[in-house]
Design a protein around this motif. Structure first.
Motif, mmCIF file in Angstrom:
data_model
loop_
_atom_site.group_PDB
_atom_site.id
_atom_site.type_symbol
_atom_site.label_atom_id
_atom_site.label_comp_id
_atom_site.label_asym_id
_atom_site.label_seq_id
_atom_site.Cartn_x
_atom_site.Cartn_y
_atom_site.Cartn_z
ATOM 1 N N GLN A 97 0.840 -1.215 0.000
ATOM 2 C CA GLN A 97 0.000 0.000 0.000
ATOM 3 C C GLN A 97 0.866 1.253 0.000
ATOM 4 O O GLN A 97 0.619 2.213 -0.720
ATOM 5 C CB GLN A 97 -0.850 0.024 1.263
ATOM 6 C CG GLN A 97 -2.240 -0.515 1.061
ATOM 7 C CD GLN A 97 -3.044 -0.404 2.360
ATOM 8 O OE1 GLN A 97 -2.863 0.527 3.142
ATOM 9 N NE2 GLN A 97 -3.909 -1.372 2.576
ATOM 10 N N PHE A 98 1.896 1.236 0.836
ATOM 11 C CA PHE A 98 2.841 2.356 0.959
ATOM 12 C C PHE A 98 3.513 2.623 -0.393
ATOM 13 O O PHE A 98 3.614 3.768 -0.835
ATOM 14 C CB PHE A 98 3.877 1.986 2.030
ATOM 15 C CG PHE A 98 4.884 3.055 2.363
ATOM 16 C CD1 PHE A 98 4.501 4.238 2.977
ATOM 17 C CD2 PHE A 98 6.244 2.864 2.095
ATOM 18 C CE1 PHE A 98 5.440 5.213 3.306
ATOM 19 C CE2 PHE A 98 7.178 3.827 2.421
ATOM 20 C CZ PHE A 98 6.781 5.008 3.033
ATOM 21 N N ILE A 99 3.912 1.552 -1.069
ATOM 22 C CA ILE A 99 4.557 1.688 -2.388
ATOM 23 C C ILE A 99 3.558 2.284 -3.389
ATOM 24 O O ILE A 99 3.887 3.199 -4.143
ATOM 25 C CB ILE A 99 5.085 0.315 -2.893
ATOM 26 C CG1 ILE A 99 6.216 -0.187 -1.987
ATOM 27 C CG2 ILE A 99 5.573 0.409 -4.345
ATOM 28 C CD1 ILE A 99 6.604 -1.635 -2.240
ATOM 29 N N ASN A 100 2.327 1.779 -3.344
ATOM 30 C CA ASN A 100 1.306 2.269 -4.290
ATOM 31 C C ASN A 100 0.966 3.744 -4.067
ATOM 32 O O ASN A 100 0.555 4.444 -4.982
ATOM 33 C CB ASN A 100 0.041 1.413 -4.191
ATOM 34 C CG ASN A 100 0.284 0.023 -4.762
ATOM 35 O OD1 ASN A 100 1.231 -0.184 -5.530
ATOM 36 N ND2 ASN A 100 -0.526 -0.948 -4.372
ATOM 37 N N GLN A 101 1.147 4.198 -2.818
ATOM 38 C CA GLN A 101 0.880 5.613 -2.524
ATOM 39 C C GLN A 101 1.979 6.523 -3.071
ATOM 40 O O GLN A 101 1.855 7.746 -3.059
ATOM 41 C CB GLN A 101 0.767 5.830 -1.005
ATOM 42 C CG GLN A 101 -0.556 5.383 -0.422
ATOM 43 C CD GLN A 101 -0.446 5.116 1.082
ATOM 44 O OE1 GLN A 101 0.583 5.381 1.710
ATOM 45 N NE2 GLN A 101 -1.509 4.567 1.645
ATOM 46 N N HIS A 102 3.109 5.917 -3.468
ATOM 47 C CA HIS A 102 4.255 6.709 -3.942
ATOM 48 C C HIS A 102 4.740 6.221 -5.299
ATOM 49 O O HIS A 102 5.838 5.645 -5.405
ATOM 50 C CB HIS A 102 5.396 6.652 -2.910
ATOM 51 C CG HIS A 102 4.994 7.176 -1.578
ATOM 52 N ND1 HIS A 102 4.521 6.379 -0.563
ATOM 53 C CD2 HIS A 102 4.954 8.446 -1.109
ATOM 54 C CE1 HIS A 102 4.215 7.126 0.472
ATOM 55 N NE2 HIS A 102 4.465 8.373 0.177
ATOM 56 N N PRO A 103 3.940 6.443 -6.337
ATOM 57 C CA PRO A 103 4.364 5.972 -7.655
ATOM 58 C C PRO A 103 5.651 6.680 -8.100
ATOM 59 O O PRO A 103 5.905 7.815 -7.702
ATOM 60 C CB PRO A 103 3.172 6.347 -8.569
ATOM 61 C CG PRO A 103 2.352 7.316 -7.794
ATOM 62 C CD PRO A 103 2.635 7.131 -6.341
ATOM 63 N N GLY A 104 6.437 5.956 -8.888
ATOM 64 C CA GLY A 104 7.678 6.561 -9.410
ATOM 65 C C GLY A 104 8.877 6.378 -8.493
ATOM 66 O O GLY A 104 9.966 6.863 -8.791
#
Ligand code: 13P
Ligand code: SF4
Length: 310
Positions: A97-104
């Motif tokens: 979820q944390f990764i998906n909140q920070h694309p790129g």
């Protein structure tokens, strides 16, 4: 105990088994291991061994890493309950979820993670190569670093990066007391402080040398004339004292209690090692769909480390 050591040696030969041990293992396990090392060295050794069976005397994530590198081998851990509070502080679904909140963002994960977290990762790092791997990316690279916030902020400080940190930590390394270390420094003014980067920043501020278990050991071997206050899990003192018999090593004390042992690492005993070699169990099993993803960032770490001569 002598009989147990003999029986273990016999089983190792019979079964073409390699016993690996981390520096935080009980002394008697380190003494019977074919190979001891830090997390990076254990992964590198797993990648090059020709043994049929690997017995990983360490914690669960170390066994998983070996299994992901060598899926065709049987990988055993003497006690399956040997977990890691740091790995536990980063559950795969929350990390995703944390990764998906920070694309790129590029995702770097400390090796102290489950295979499921590694499967979400671009490159795995250990305390031996984290700095060099971070520096192998351009300055402007946007990086998520998990799960150890202490190692992450240390790497941010020494590289001038601003990596986004997951809020995880190790219960052993978080416990070292700055006040007690300062008091020890007063008592032994000539002593140098060796600290693992999983320690809190206030502890690292007291340190003369910061590094992985292998790096701290290497420093002591190169300077045996000094006295050392050692701020990491006390299992490392066994190899330090063996390699530098004339040197004084003082374990840094935690805030509460007197001992700074990792209760997970200490679950492995000589008896359990013997039993697991005999029964070829408990065995590490990694879901193959996770393993095919997790092997990529581990292999990238091994490749970058080889290129850097680490
Ligand atoms: P090293 O890779 O430095 O041996 O660290 C492993 C670990 O679990 C530290 O707590
Ligand atoms: Fe995990 Fe900390 Fe134990 Fe290392 S010392 S295995 S980081 S709980």
């Amino acid at each position: 105990m002598e009989n147990l050591v003999e029986a273990i040696e016999q089983l190792k030969k019979e079964k073409n088994a390699l016993v690996m041990g981390h520096y935080y293992q009980r002394s008697e396990i380190q003494d019977v291991a074919d190979y001891i090392g830090d997390s990076l060295a254990l992964a590198q050794q797993a990648a090059r061994t020709e043994a049929n069976i690997i017995v990983m005397c360490g914690v669960h994530f170390m066994g998983e890493t070996a299994k992901v590198i060598c899926p065709e081998k049987k990988v055993l851990v003497p006690d399956m309950n040997a977990g890691c509070s740091l790995a536990d502080s980063c559950q795969a679904d929350a990390f995703e979820q944390f990764i998906n909140q920070h694309p790129g963002y590029t995702v770097l994960s400390y090796v102290n993670t489950t295979a499921a977290v590694k499967a979400l990762t671009d490159v795995v790092v250990t305390s031996s190569n984290a700095r060099q791997i971070v520096e192998s990316f351009p300055k402007e690279e946007k990086i998520i670093f998990g799960p150890d916030k202490n190692l992450g902020s240390y790497i941010n400080a020494v590289t001038g990066r601003n990596m986004l940190l997951w809020d995880g930590a190790c219960h052993v390394h978080e416990q070292f007391s700055v006040e007690k270390i300062v008091e020890l420094k007063r008592q032994y003014p000539e002593a140098l402080v060796l600290a693992h980067p999983e320690c809190r920043q206030a502890v690292l501020a007291q340190a003369d040398v910061i590094g992985s278990t292998a790096a701290l050991l290497k420093y002591a071997i190169a300077h045996p004339e000094k006295t050392y206050i050692v701020a990491t899990e006390s299992g490392i003192l066994h190899e330090m004292r063996k390699r530098c018999p004339q040197t004084t090593f003082i374990p840094a004390p935690p805030s509460i209690g007197v001992c700074n042992e990792c209760n997970y690492m200490r679950l492995n005993t000589l008896e359990k090692l013997y039993q697991c070699l005999k029964d070829e169990s408990p065995e590490i099993i990694v879901d193959p769909t996770i393993a095919v993803k997790a092997v990529k960032p581990i292999q990238r770490m091994l490749d970058i480390s080889a290129k850097l001569g680490l």
